[in-house]
Design an enzyme around this catalytic site. Structure first.
Site, short mmCIF file in Angstrom:
data_model
loop_
_atom_site.label_atom_id
_atom_site.label_comp_id
_atom_site.label_asym_id
_atom_site.label_seq_id
_atom_site.Cartn_x
_atom_site.Cartn_y
_atom_site.Cartn_z
CG ASP A 29 -1.81 1.22 1.35
OD1 ASP A 29 -2.41 1.59 0.32
OD2 ASP A 29 -1.91 1.81 2.43
CB SER A 30 0.27 4.79 -0.64
OG SER A 30 -0.93 4.88 0.12
CB CYS B 83 -3.14 0.49 -2.39
SG CYS B 83 -3.25 2.21 -2.92
CD GLU C 258 -0.45 6.88 6.42
OE1 GLU C 258 0.60 7.01 7.06
OE2 GLU C 258 -0.73 5.85 5.77
CB CYS D 207 -9.50 4.73 0.46
SG CYS D 207 -7.84 5.18 1.04
CG HIS E 88 -5.10 5.15 4.38
ND1 HIS E 88 -4.53 4.60 3.26
CD2 HIS E 88 -4.07 5.60 5.15
CE1 HIS E 88 -3.22 4.73 3.34
NE2 HIS E 88 -2.92 5.34 4.47
N1 DGL Z 1 -4.77 3.39 0.88
C1 DGL Z 1 -4.82 3.84 -0.47
C2 DGL Z 1 -6.09 3.38 -1.15
O1 DGL Z 1 -6.63 2.35 -0.77
C3 DGL Z 1 -4.53 5.23 -0.85
C4 DGL Z 1 -4.08 6.26 0.07
C5 DGL Z 1 -3.24 7.25 -0.70
O2 DGL Z 1 -2.06 6.99 -0.79
O3 DGL Z 1 -3.78 8.24 -1.23
O4 DGL Z 1 -6.54 3.99 -2.08
#
Ligand code: DGL
Length: 272
Positions: free
Chosen positions: A12-13, A75, A155, A190, A192
């Protein structure tokens, strides 16, 4: 080495994909999991498709060079942009994204077919969820809402309270509290966003089913491993973490996503 003994790689990012790792750990307790958070280059969701594809290929290369039996794009942004590129790059490894499983979960949760998707700007603009949902339910009415600030809140570990609900209301009130008929299902598109689900639920109200792709992705990975005969059954699996920036920060915020402490000494700093 027997291929079934190899770990499953996820990336993931940042730490958001740990919501997927957590679901996979529950679903597949015997598997070794190796997770890469590209924290140095977060966020992905505000970047263009070429940049995201390049980052996704680099993150995947780090995992593949260690030997993995499957690759999970934990992600949504990278799944929506780079799934085909990763499958082309690694034709011998199953590559599983989170968008299809998330779309399936939302269709299952919706009685009316009126479905909202909250995700990063890139995921919404690329229409990946909108297309995946209407492939499963052609009469679905899908509304996409880009909510980029949610990534920074997650985050930062700011997941509830008036400030978070105020930001959520700014994004969601026009769709859910405008007096028009509202969606009955909201996909957290997402990885997150599950951390903010209580605050989001307070804004959209109790009649809306909130779904995320973590559990359905874990099911999809388990089914694929079983199909190709690479599942592992007999011992307790391990987690290994890689991050491209501060291991201390990864351990601190990652612990919130996993629901238990990560020791910074268990996080390896890598350069892509
Ligand atoms: N967690 C990532 C997603 O599922 C993206 C978060 C990001 O880096 O913008 O899209």
């Amino acid at each position: 080495m027997n291929r079934s003994e190899l770990p499953i790689g996820l990336f993931d990012s940042g730490v958001g994909g740990l919501t997927v790792l957590k679901a996979m750990r529950n679903r597949m307790p015997c598997e070794d999991l190796i997770y890469l958070g590209d924290t140095a280059r977060l966020p992905y969701g505000t970047k263009g498709p070429d940049t995201i594809t390049k980052y996704a290929l680099q993150a995947s290369a780090r995992l593949v060079e260690r030997g993995i039996k499957a690759l999970v794009i934990a992600c949504n942004t990278a799944s929506s942009v780079a799934l085909d590129a990763l499958r082309a790059e690694y034709p011998d490894i199953p590559v599983i994204g989170v968008v299809e499983p998330g779309a399936r979960a939302s269709v299952n949760a919706s009685a009316t077919g009126h479905i909202a998707v909250v995700a990063t700007e890139r995921t919404i603009r690329g229409q990946a969820y909108q297309q995946a949902i209407t492939r499963l339910r052609p009469d679905a009415d899908v509304v996409g809402i880009p909510c980029s600030l949610f990534v920074a809140l997650a985050e930062e570990g700011w997941t509830d309270g008036p400030l978070v609900e105020g930001i959520a209301a700014r994004y969601l009130d026009p769709i859910f509290n405008s007096g028009q008929s509202a969606p009955d299902s909201l996909v957290l598109g997402c990885t997150h966003f599950p951390l903010l689900s209580a605050a989001i639920a307070n804004v959209v109200g109790p009649g809306v089913a909130i779904v995320d792709s973590a559990a359905t992705t874990a099911d999809a990975v388990a089914a694929e491993l079983q199909r190709i005969g690479l599942g592992r059954q007999e011992r307790c699996g391990s987690n290994h973490f890689l991050a491209t920036d501060s291991v201390n920060r990864f351990a601190r915020t990652g612990g919130l996503f996993l629901g238990h402490t990560i020791n910074p000494t268990d996080v390896e700093l890598v350069d892509l």
